[in-house]
Design an enzyme around this catalytic site. Sequence first.
Site, PDB file in Angstrom:
ATOM      1  CE1 TYR A  29      -4.321   0.766  -0.446  1.00 12.66           C
ATOM      2  CE2 TYR A  29      -3.723   2.628   0.937  1.00 12.66           C
ATOM      3  CZ  TYR A  29      -4.592   2.022   0.058  1.00 12.66           C
ATOM      4  OH  TYR A  29      -5.751   2.668  -0.318  1.00 12.66           O
ATOM      5  CD  GLU A  32       6.277  10.421  -3.630  1.00 11.41           C
ATOM      6  OE1 GLU A  32       7.468  10.672  -3.372  1.00 11.41           O
ATOM      7  OE2 GLU A  32       5.914   9.956  -4.715  1.00 11.41           O
ATOM      8  CG  HIS A  34       6.185   2.525   1.316  1.00 13.74           C
ATOM      9  ND1 HIS A  34       4.845   2.827   1.396  1.00 13.74           N
ATOM     10  CD2 HIS A  34       6.457   1.750   2.394  1.00 13.74           C
ATOM     11  CE1 HIS A  34       4.324   2.256   2.460  1.00 13.74           C
ATOM     12  NE2 HIS A  34       5.279   1.600   3.099  1.00 13.74           N
ATOM     13  CD  GLN A 160      14.619   8.523  12.536  1.00 10.42           C
ATOM     14  OE1 GLN A 160      15.573   7.792  12.225  1.00 10.42           O
ATOM     15  NE2 GLN A 160      14.180   8.642  13.789  1.00 10.42           N
ATOM     16  CE  LYS A 161       4.645   6.686  10.325  1.00 10.13           C
ATOM     17  NZ  LYS A 161       4.303   5.277  10.311  1.00 10.13           N
ATOM     18  CG  ASP A 162       7.873   2.833  11.075  1.00 11.45           C
ATOM     19  OD1 ASP A 162       6.846   2.798  11.764  1.00 11.45           O
ATOM     20  OD2 ASP A 162       7.851   3.006   9.837  1.00 11.45           O
ATOM     21  CB  VAL A 188       8.192  11.152   2.851  1.00 12.77           C
ATOM     22  CG1 VAL A 188       7.424  11.948   1.798  1.00 12.77           C
ATOM     23  CG2 VAL A 188       9.584  10.798   2.336  1.00 12.77           C
ATOM     24  CG  MET A 196       3.263  10.732   3.289  1.00 13.70           C
ATOM     25  SD  MET A 196       3.630  10.575   1.550  1.00 13.70           S
ATOM     26  CE  MET A 196       3.304  12.247   1.047  1.00 13.70           C
ATOM     27  NE  ARG A 199      -1.425   0.053  11.356  1.00 15.19           N
ATOM     28  CZ  ARG A 199      -0.278  -0.640  11.468  1.00 15.19           C
ATOM     29  NH1 ARG A 199       0.880  -0.027  11.326  1.00 15.19           N
ATOM     30  NH2 ARG A 199      -0.306  -1.942  11.703  1.00 15.19           N
TER      31      ARG A 199
HETATM   32  P1  AMP Z   1       5.710  -0.293   6.141  1.00 16.93           P
HETATM   33  O1  AMP Z   1       5.179  -0.667   4.797  1.00 16.93           O
HETATM   34  O2  AMP Z   1       4.827   0.621   6.905  1.00 16.93           O
HETATM   35  O3  AMP Z   1       6.198  -1.469   6.930  1.00 16.93           O
HETATM   36  O4  AMP Z   1       7.013   0.584   5.839  1.00 16.93           O
HETATM   37  C1  AMP Z   1       8.053   0.088   5.043  1.00 16.93           C
HETATM   38  C2  AMP Z   1       9.245   1.007   5.183  1.00 16.93           C
HETATM   39  O5  AMP Z   1       8.897   2.316   4.754  1.00 16.93           O
HETATM   40  C3  AMP Z   1       9.720   1.124   6.638  1.00 16.93           C
HETATM   41  O6  AMP Z   1      11.135   1.179   6.665  1.00 16.93           O
HETATM   42  C4  AMP Z   1       9.120   2.441   7.057  1.00 16.93           C
HETATM   43  O7  AMP Z   1       9.829   3.071   8.096  1.00 16.93           O
HETATM   44  C5  AMP Z   1       9.228   3.232   5.768  1.00 16.93           C
HETATM   45  N1  AMP Z   1       8.284   4.343   5.805  1.00 16.93           N
HETATM   46  C6  AMP Z   1       6.966   4.286   6.094  1.00 16.93           C
HETATM   47  N2  AMP Z   1       6.429   5.522   6.086  1.00 16.93           N
HETATM   48  C7  AMP Z   1       7.439   6.371   5.782  1.00 16.93           C
HETATM   49  C8  AMP Z   1       7.531   7.807   5.628  1.00 16.93           C
HETATM   50  N3  AMP Z   1       6.471   8.591   5.781  1.00 16.93           N
HETATM   51  N4  AMP Z   1       8.733   8.321   5.315  1.00 16.93           N
HETATM   52  C9  AMP Z   1       9.815   7.542   5.160  1.00 16.93           C
HETATM   53  N5  AMP Z   1       9.796   6.204   5.302  1.00 16.93           N
HETATM   54  C10 AMP Z   1       8.627   5.629   5.607  1.00 16.93           C
END
Ligand code: AMP
Length: 294
Positions: A29, A32, A34, A160-162, A188, A196, A199
């Site tokens: 899903y 920007e 990702h 860095q968000k996580d 981002v 972003m 969720r």
């Molecule tokens: P997720 O699909 O939520 O597991 O995220 C996959 C990767 O994308 C993880 O390393 C997240 O930290 C990164 N990510 C998610 N949202 C953002 C964002 N807004 N800015 C930068 N990286 C993100």
Amino acid sequence: MEIITTVAAMQARRRQLHGTIGVVPTMGYLHEGHLSLARRARAENDIALATIFVNPSQFGPTEDLAAYPRDLPRDLALLEAEHTDIVFAPASPAELYPSGYQTWIDLADPAPGDSPPHRPVSALPAKLEGARRPGHFRGVATVVAKLFNLTLPTRAYFGQKDAQQCIVIRRMAQDLNFDLDIVICPTVREANGLAMSSRNAYLTPEERARASVLFRALTTAQAAHRAGERDADALRHIMFDLLSAEPLARTDYVSIADPETLEEITGVLTGPALASLAVRIGKARLIDNVFLDL
Ligand code: AMP
């Protein structure tokens, strides 16, 4: 762009690949955030590989696994537009967790009698997100280790968000001697500051607008810190008060913590800190963070 859906095919393909490989693990899903990781992996490596897998083991029993948004065709089109070479998207959870699966990666306290003796800190998963989401980082560390084994990256890209996830994965990669670089990319944001997140799809347009309060709380604490505020409680209060003023926001926690151990700071800040928070708005539980640098 190649799409690989089985473990066996991923392993077979990996054996043929040469040169540097940048891997971007995601749960799909895509947005920007990702795509910023995918772009960086593309720019810095011979081969850019993304993974898409909604990892059941990192969701608690009452969490949103079933509702988690999914749109594989759209994700594939977005990755193809970023010139990603390979997408590993396991066809089902059983690809990574076949029946009989029983091996897990748990970050835990140093064993007593470790030599040399470690500073007594409690393990990373006991902090912040881990404290609220039991088993979450066990699921994250395990799936990321499996994805590292399957793709053998030169570099792996995380957001860095996580923030806690970044720290847990760095620790895991170092502890288990994964021979790769972990690259952390900046968060981002939407125009209103909202980080972003897949969720964010749970938010109504009004909730999405109001959710800008998370970043406002963080940047207000950051501004106070820049202006000389060094009392950790005062900084937590600044964030908490701002969040409390937003009727749609239910604060889960606000934190001013050591950026490496994630130990909550008491008293006066004597070095850099991580300001972070988790807030429920509507059906979504949102997290965000900023660094407080001296
Ligand atoms: P997720 O699909 O939520 O597991 O995220 C996959 C990767 O994308 C993880 O390393 C997240 O930290 C990164 N990510 C998610 N949202 C953002 C964002 N807004 N800015 C930068 N990286 C993100």
